[in-house]
Scaffold this motif. Structure first.
Motif, PDB file in Angstrom:
ATOM      1  N   GLN A   1       0.845  -1.189   0.000  1.00 25.22           N
ATOM      2  CA  GLN A   1       0.000   0.000   0.000  1.00 25.22           C
ATOM      3  C   GLN A   1       0.881   1.239   0.000  1.00 25.22           C
TER       4      GLN A   1
ATOM      5  N   VAL B   1      -4.828   1.659   7.874  1.00 27.57           N
ATOM      6  CA  VAL B   1      -4.470   1.049   6.587  1.00 27.57           C
ATOM      7  C   VAL B   1      -5.028  -0.380   6.549  1.00 27.57           C
TER       8      VAL B   1
ATOM      9  N   VAL C   1      -4.854  -3.641   4.117  1.00 34.27           N
ATOM     10  CA  VAL C   1      -4.195  -4.216   2.952  1.00 34.27           C
ATOM     11  C   VAL C   1      -5.128  -5.227   2.286  1.00 34.27           C
TER      12      VAL C   1
ATOM     13  N   THR D   1       1.341  -2.773  -6.239  1.00 38.28           N
ATOM     14  CA  THR D   1       1.293  -1.704  -5.248  1.00 38.28           C
ATOM     15  C   THR D   1       0.008  -0.923  -5.441  1.00 38.28           C
ATOM     16  N   VAL D   2      -0.768  -0.802  -4.369  1.00 33.38           N
ATOM     17  CA  VAL D   2      -2.019  -0.058  -4.417  1.00 33.38           C
ATOM     18  C   VAL D   2      -1.752   1.363  -3.938  1.00 33.38           C
TER      19      VAL D   2
END
Length: 477
Positions: A96, A113, A115, A123-124
């Motif tokens: 992330q 956060v 995930v 990768t976000v």
């Protein structure tokens, strides 16, 4: 005879060493910097321990690293202000990247956060919210960001007037010391003023040393507004801030970045642009002229490692005197001498000597009536002010910051007399230093060591001290 309205020399040197040690994962102390705290969870909402969390400063590329605790929590304390990119990675989950996480003075940004289960090579990227609810501390902090700081129409470019934008403030602040300004109902001098955590209080009055009002309430020296990144005010402070019941006002000074940036400016307040008051009875506008010119410049010395920022400003002002006074003119003296002759009282030679030696001759030419003198002299003053800040990334875990402000000026204004020789003169010299060392001990522990010095020296006296009282006939003992 030497007449001296008043003299005061006040010097204060305050040396403070404060070690904020061993901060736990969520124990982000409230100080002049900021912090980021958060939690990492999996798609089902369960805590994710051992995740790698990295915070990268956008402007300097400085990197901070930590890992989540057994409860999935992480913390970054004592971060320099600015925008950050926070990256979270864990085995079996997509990385992330949260961009534009804001760090502001005295505020802890909460960042949850979550995930997702995707390819580990993906990768976000998401954008952080501009604001977050601080759920980690019980303080109430008002932060004025740089854009607002630079554009507030403060009279005389006085940063202390920014306190009027804070919660709980009432009245009007002039150089932080107006008798009719208050925070949460406390006394005017119940505010703790700081510059990057270093004491900025005149210990005599407990009002700001930098930007303190000198003669007639005009600041003797000023900190350049262009050097301020954030103004924060904590109205319900924790024990690490403390000191004053009204709260703590703190300035954070701009730092250099990986890109050179700067500017120059000129401000002019002039009676030409003012309206004519309806109470002037046809008289010309009073002279009111306040000029500021200065510059700011910052950038890298060694990219990603060493940065500098410098700013300087000169202020000069002139204010006309439209007030009439009554002086012992020659016509008044002649009438007095007639009365003395009538009653057979001799004229005192010392009195004649004083009238001839202390009063300007131009002040003795008016008629024997009240308001017989108008002084064409003006209230005036100037100051030179400069500030320097250096930041050094020594290692990935060690960082040092140094700041130095110096201001020197002089003011001359009427206080107890409207005669120019007896205008009050107040030369002033102020300095403020700070040295801050941050050390990351472990992924869940950090330490900050700070040292600060505040120096304030201001003298009040008559503008003219050349008179000899003995020669004028006075026996001073």
């Amino acid at each position: 005879m030497q007449l001296r309205r008043g003299g005061m020399v006040y010097r204060s040197v305050v040396f403070l060493i404060l070690a904020l040690g061993l901060l736990g994962s969520l124990a982000v102390a409230q100080n002049f910097r900021g912090g980021i705290v958060g939690s990492v969870t999996d798609p089902a909402g369960a805590a994710l321990p051992g995740a790698q969390v990295v915070a990268i400063a956008t402007s300097t590329n400085t990197t901070y690293k930590t890992v989540t605790s057994s409860a999935g929590e992480f913390s970054f304390a004592d971060l320099p202000l600015g925008d950050y990119t926070v990256m979270v990675s864990a085995s079996g989950f997509a990385a992330q990247s949260i961009k534009n996480v804001p760090v502001t003075a005295g505020v802890t940004y909460s960042l949850p956060v979550k995930v997702s289960v995707q390819s580990a090579t993906q990768t976000v990227e998401v954008q952080a919210d501009a604001l977050s609810l601080d759920t980690t501390s019980n303080t109430q902090t008002t932060v004025i960001p740089e854009e607002v700081v630079q554009n507030l129409p403060n009279n005389g470019r006085d940063f202390t007037q920014m306190i009027s934008q804070t919660t709980g403030f009432g009245g009007y602040s002039i150089n932080g010391g107006a008798a009719y300004a208050s925070v949460n109902g406390t006394r005017t001098n119940s505010v703790n003023w700081q510059i990057e955590g270093t004491d900025n209080n005149d210990l005599w009055w407990n009002i700001p040393a930098v930007n303190q009002g000198g003669v007639s309430g005009i600041a003797g020296v000023i900190l350049p507004v262009d050097a301020i990144e954030n103004f924060s005010f904590v109205t319900t402070a924790g024990p690490e801030t403390g000191r004053n019941a009204g709260g703590t006002a703190n300035l954070v000074i701009r730092s250099g970045t990986n890109h050179f940036h700067g500017g120059a400016y000129y401000f002019n307040r002039n009676e030409f642009f003012a309206a004519i008051t309806p109470f002037a009875n046809g008289s010309p506008k009073n002279k009111v002229r306040n000029q500021h010119y200065g510059f700011s410049f910052g950038g890298p010395i060694f990219r990603d490692r060493t940065f500098f920022f410098i700013a300087g400003e000169h202020e000069g002002f002139v204010i006309g005197n439209q007030t009439r006074s009554t002086e012992p003119s020659a016509a008044y003296q002649a009438l007095a001498e007639q009365d003395l002759v009538y009653y057979g009282v001799p004229v005192n030679s010392v009195s004649q000597s004083l009238l001839g030696g202390l009063w300007p001759q131009g002040a003795l030419t008016g008629p024997a009536s009240s308001g017989n003198y108008f002084n064409p002299g003006t209230e005036n003053g100037h100051s030179f002010n400069g500030i320097l800040k250096l930041d050094q990334n020594v290692t990935a875990k060690d960082r040092i910051s140094f700041k130095w402000f110096i201001g020197q000026g002089n003011q001359i204004a009427p206080t107890s007399s409207y005669l120019s020789p007896y205008y009050e003169e107040a030369p002033i010299h102020v300095q403020n230093y700070s040295l801050i060392y941050n050390r990351v001990l472990t992924p869940s522990m950090s330490n900050q060591l700070s040292a600060g010095v505040s120096y304030f020296n201001q003298v009040f006296s008559d503008a003219d001290n050349s008179f000899d009282p003995i020669k004028l006939g006075l026996n001073t003992g």
